[in-house]
Design a protein around this motif. Structure first.
Motif, PDB file in Angstrom:
ATOM      1  N   UNK A   1       5.852 106.093  -4.559  1.00  0.00           N
ATOM      2  CA  UNK A   1       6.504 106.837  -5.554  1.00  0.00           C
ATOM      3  C   UNK A   1       5.603 107.653  -6.372  1.00  0.00           C
ATOM      4  N   UNK A   2       4.474 107.243  -6.774  1.00  0.00           N
ATOM      5  CA  UNK A   2       3.615 108.020  -7.663  1.00  0.00           C
ATOM      6  C   UNK A   2       3.029 109.292  -6.924  1.00  0.00           C
ATOM      7  N   UNK A   3       3.160 109.233  -5.657  1.00  0.00           N
ATOM      8  CA  UNK A   3       2.621 110.533  -4.713  1.00  0.00           C
ATOM      9  C   UNK A   3       3.357 111.771  -5.384  1.00  0.00           C
ATOM     10  N   UNK A   4       4.591 111.608  -6.003  1.00  0.00           N
ATOM     11  CA  UNK A   4       5.177 112.811  -6.426  1.00  0.00           C
ATOM     12  C   UNK A   4       4.714 113.370  -7.515  1.00  0.00           C
ATOM     13  N   UNK A   5       3.696 112.707  -8.097  1.00  0.00           N
ATOM     14  CA  UNK A   5       3.009 113.345  -9.316  1.00  0.00           C
ATOM     15  C   UNK A   5       1.416 113.693  -8.997  1.00  0.00           C
ATOM     16  N   UNK A   6       1.159 113.847  -7.808  1.00  0.00           N
ATOM     17  CA  UNK A   6      -0.267 114.309  -7.559  1.00  0.00           C
ATOM     18  C   UNK A   6      -0.042 115.383  -6.787  1.00  0.00           C
ATOM     19  N   UNK A   7      -1.419 116.125  -6.340  1.00  0.00           N
ATOM     20  CA  UNK A   7      -1.403 117.452  -5.686  1.00  0.00           C
ATOM     21  C   UNK A   7      -1.423 117.155  -4.102  1.00  0.00           C
ATOM     22  N   UNK A   8      -1.411 118.251  -3.447  1.00  0.00           N
ATOM     23  CA  UNK A   8      -1.427 118.275  -1.861  1.00  0.00           C
ATOM     24  C   UNK A   8      -2.671 117.499  -1.447  1.00  0.00           C
ATOM     25  N   UNK A   9      -3.928 117.189  -2.169  1.00  0.00           N
ATOM     26  CA  UNK A   9      -5.087 116.746  -1.716  1.00  0.00           C
ATOM     27  C   UNK A   9      -4.831 115.263  -1.847  1.00  0.00           C
ATOM     28  N   UNK A  10      -4.326 114.959  -3.072  1.00  0.00           N
ATOM     29  CA  UNK A  10      -3.932 113.645  -3.339  1.00  0.00           C
ATOM     30  C   UNK A  10      -3.157 112.922  -2.416  1.00  0.00           C
ATOM     31  N   UNK A  11      -2.227 113.677  -2.046  1.00  0.00           N
ATOM     32  CA  UNK A  11      -1.091 113.216  -0.881  1.00  0.00           C
ATOM     33  C   UNK A  11      -1.665 113.052   0.431  1.00  0.00           C
ATOM     34  N   UNK A  12      -2.748 113.976   0.699  1.00  0.00           N
ATOM     35  CA  UNK A  12      -3.336 113.672   2.108  1.00  0.00           C
ATOM     36  C   UNK A  12      -4.203 112.415   2.071  1.00  0.00           C
ATOM     37  N   UNK A  13      -4.906 112.222   0.921  1.00  0.00           N
ATOM     38  CA  UNK A  13      -5.719 111.222   0.661  1.00  0.00           C
ATOM     39  C   UNK A  13      -4.814 109.805   0.998  1.00  0.00           C
ATOM     40  N   UNK A  14      -3.542 109.819   0.338  1.00  0.00           N
ATOM     41  CA  UNK A  14      -2.694 108.754   0.496  1.00  0.00           C
ATOM     42  C   UNK A  14      -2.281 108.380   1.862  1.00  0.00           C
ATOM     43  N   UNK A  15      -2.079 109.523   2.648  1.00  0.00           N
ATOM     44  CA  UNK A  15      -1.732 109.427   3.968  1.00  0.00           C
ATOM     45  C   UNK A  15      -2.667 108.756   5.045  1.00  0.00           C
ATOM     46  N   UNK A  16      -4.045 109.161   4.813  1.00  0.00           N
ATOM     47  CA  UNK A  16      -4.974 108.526   5.282  1.00  0.00           C
ATOM     48  C   UNK A  16      -5.041 107.090   4.748  1.00  0.00           C
ATOM     49  N   UNK A  17      -5.017 106.815   3.767  1.00  0.00           N
ATOM     50  CA  UNK A  17      -5.154 105.496   3.368  1.00  0.00           C
ATOM     51  C   UNK A  17      -3.846 104.496   3.846  1.00  0.00           C
ATOM     52  N   UNK A  18      -2.661 105.246   3.887  1.00  0.00           N
ATOM     53  CA  UNK A  18      -1.504 104.192   4.524  1.00  0.00           C
ATOM     54  C   UNK A  18      -1.965 104.008   6.192  1.00  0.00           C
ATOM     55  N   UNK A  19      -2.446 105.240   6.850  1.00  0.00           N
ATOM     56  CA  UNK A  19      -2.671 104.889   8.248  1.00  0.00           C
ATOM     57  C   UNK A  19      -3.955 103.711   8.447  1.00  0.00           C
ATOM     58  N   UNK A  20      -4.851 103.714   7.353  1.00  0.00           N
ATOM     59  CA  UNK A  20      -5.870 102.478   7.430  1.00  0.00           C
ATOM     60  C   UNK A  20      -5.088 101.061   7.101  1.00  0.00           C
ATOM     61  N   UNK A  21      -4.436 101.106   5.977  1.00  0.00           N
ATOM     62  CA  UNK A  21      -3.570 100.032   5.803  1.00  0.00           C
ATOM     63  C   UNK A  21      -2.617  99.668   7.039  1.00  0.00           C
ATOM     64  N   UNK A  22      -2.280 100.512   7.934  1.00  0.00           N
ATOM     65  CA  UNK A  22      -1.297 100.216   9.007  1.00  0.00           C
ATOM     66  C   UNK A  22      -1.986  99.434  10.043  1.00  0.00           C
ATOM     67  N   UNK A  23      -3.230  99.897  10.046  1.00  0.00           N
ATOM     68  CA  UNK A  23      -4.263  99.302  11.167  1.00  0.00           C
ATOM     69  C   UNK A  23      -4.621  98.061  10.776  1.00  0.00           C
ATOM     70  N   UNK A  24      -4.705  97.635   9.511  1.00  0.00           N
ATOM     71  CA  UNK A  24      -4.935  96.235   9.013  1.00  0.00           C
ATOM     72  C   UNK A  24      -3.843  95.345   9.478  1.00  0.00           C
ATOM     73  N   UNK A  25      -2.577  96.083   9.150  1.00  0.00           N
ATOM     74  CA  UNK A  25      -1.339  94.966   9.703  1.00  0.00           C
ATOM     75  C   UNK A  25      -1.223  95.082  11.181  1.00  0.00           C
ATOM     76  N   UNK A  26      -1.545  96.067  11.853  1.00  0.00           N
ATOM     77  CA  UNK A  26      -1.465  95.901  13.333  1.00  0.00           C
ATOM     78  C   UNK A  26      -2.614  94.576  13.911  1.00  0.00           C
ATOM     79  N   UNK A  27      -3.609  94.596  13.065  1.00  0.00           N
ATOM     80  CA  UNK A  27      -4.732  93.635  13.591  1.00  0.00           C
ATOM     81  C   UNK A  27      -3.969  92.117  13.147  1.00  0.00           C
ATOM     82  N   UNK A  28      -3.347  92.111  11.936  1.00  0.00           N
ATOM     83  CA  UNK A  28      -2.640  90.604  11.486  1.00  0.00           C
ATOM     84  C   UNK A  28      -1.540  90.325  12.508  1.00  0.00           C
ATOM     85  N   UNK A  29      -0.784  91.528  12.872  1.00  0.00           N
ATOM     86  CA  UNK A  29       0.251  90.932  13.977  1.00  0.00           C
ATOM     87  C   UNK A  29      -0.319  90.572  15.281  1.00  0.00           C
ATOM     88  N   UNK A  30      -1.529  91.257  15.689  1.00  0.00           N
ATOM     89  CA  UNK A  30      -1.962  90.773  16.982  1.00  0.00           C
ATOM     90  C   UNK A  30      -2.903  89.349  16.608  1.00  0.00           C
TER      91      UNK A  30
END
Lengths: 183, 183
Positions: free
Chosen positions: B101-130
């Motif tokens: 929700x905070x991503x609404x208040x940042x610029x394009x670069x900030x959103x790209x950074x968040x996207x990368x971080x979400x992808x990393x976080x997703x990999x963590x959860x995939x490992x937990x599921x495995x």
DNA sequence: CCGATCATGTAATGTGTTACATGATTGG
DNA sequence: CCAATCATGTAACACATTACATGATCGG
């Protein structure tokens, strides 16, 4: 570590008083971050002295005065910096899971009591899901995304809906398992 | 309010030292209740003076002595009483939802950074599921329930698996939403 | 007149986190 | 010899919860 940031997001979406924030933390924001009014007032005071937010005194007829807090440039910068930090793994505290494993160490009467309690707990979650779905119909009708802010709020709400559906399915699994134990 | 109870369940399943408990809270129990070794030692001491658990000194060759804690009759009674209490609604703290929700208040670069971080976080959860799925294959092969205790442990594990699958699906939704924003 | 709502806080206690501290053995 | 593992704790600080406290207005 992040009540401050949740407050910044909420005040950027809409400036407001501590009292109003406490209500939002009971409703929309409270879906993913809980806080009581005592916590909120304490943190607002600190954020004010740190210059992240400023208050404007709003006199109201027939109501106590309130302080309408809004986010400063400094506060906005603090938020953007935080958005770039790593997301920390969530600290999980799932009391019901502890109780389910604990059910191995109680008698038949205790298990029946737990079964009844799980059914009650399930009804609570069904009510939460119904509220989320009603909110979705109200705030995001037709499924057409409005602006960016709405799209982001909607995806967070969809997360809440997915969570509640998952919980309900799991609670059915728990109920079936408790019923299937040797008595 | 319930670290004590999580410890009681864990010690009933298997008596052990504070050190061993800290490891279980990093692995199996940690799926639904987290605690650090400092917390565990503090609470173990209090539970000991309250008579909920007792320690037996275990000398080990080539290792420091350890205290093997086990649950007393009093402790068992405390647990059964607690099992009959209402399950409290969980205190939700979902940092990523605040950031989205905070991503609404940042610029394009900030959103790209968040996207990368979400992808990393997703990999963590995939490992937990495995890990969960591997644990399920190891501890509950064939899907045939053993005793009550195993059946209850298995349903809790299925809850963890369902949670991780839900999170992964939601993170895909978040990634798609972030990619679909106006830049 | 009474309960609900608006509005803000303090104080005490309980819980959780971070940093510091020690010391032995095993395996590479 | 050095890092990892086993094993136990203390101290300081940060954060959260519960209880207490006040006082106004509105609607029934």
């Amino acid at each position: 570590m992040a009540l401050e940031h949740a407050i910044l997001v909420s005040l950027l979406e809409q400036p407001g008083s501590g009292y109003e924030l406490a209500h939002r933390f009971d409703r929309s924001i409270g879906r993913f971050w809980t806080a009581t009014h005592q916590q909120i007032y304490r943190v607002l005071a600190r954020m004010g002295t740190d210059g992240w937010i400023t208050a404007e005194q709003v006199g109201q007829y027939g109501r106590p005065d309130k302080r309408r807090w809004s986010v400063t440039g400094t506060g906005h910068a603090v938020l953007t910096d935080w958005l770039r930090e790593e997301v920390q793994p969530e600290a999980v505290r799932h009391e019901l899971a502890v109780k389910v494993r604990g059910a191995a160490f109680t008698d038949r009467a205790g298990r029946v009591a737990l079964l009844v309690e799980v059914a009650r707990y399930r009804a609570d979650h069904e009510a939460v899901l119904a509220r989320y779905l009603a909110g979705e119909r109200r705030d995001f009708p037709g499924g057409v995304p409005g602006d960016d802010r709405a799209a982001l709020q909607h995806v967070v709400l969809r997360g809440g809906i997915a969570y509640e559906r998952m919980v309900l399915a799991w609670l059915d699994d728990v109920l079936a398992t408790l019923r299937g134990l040797d008595h």
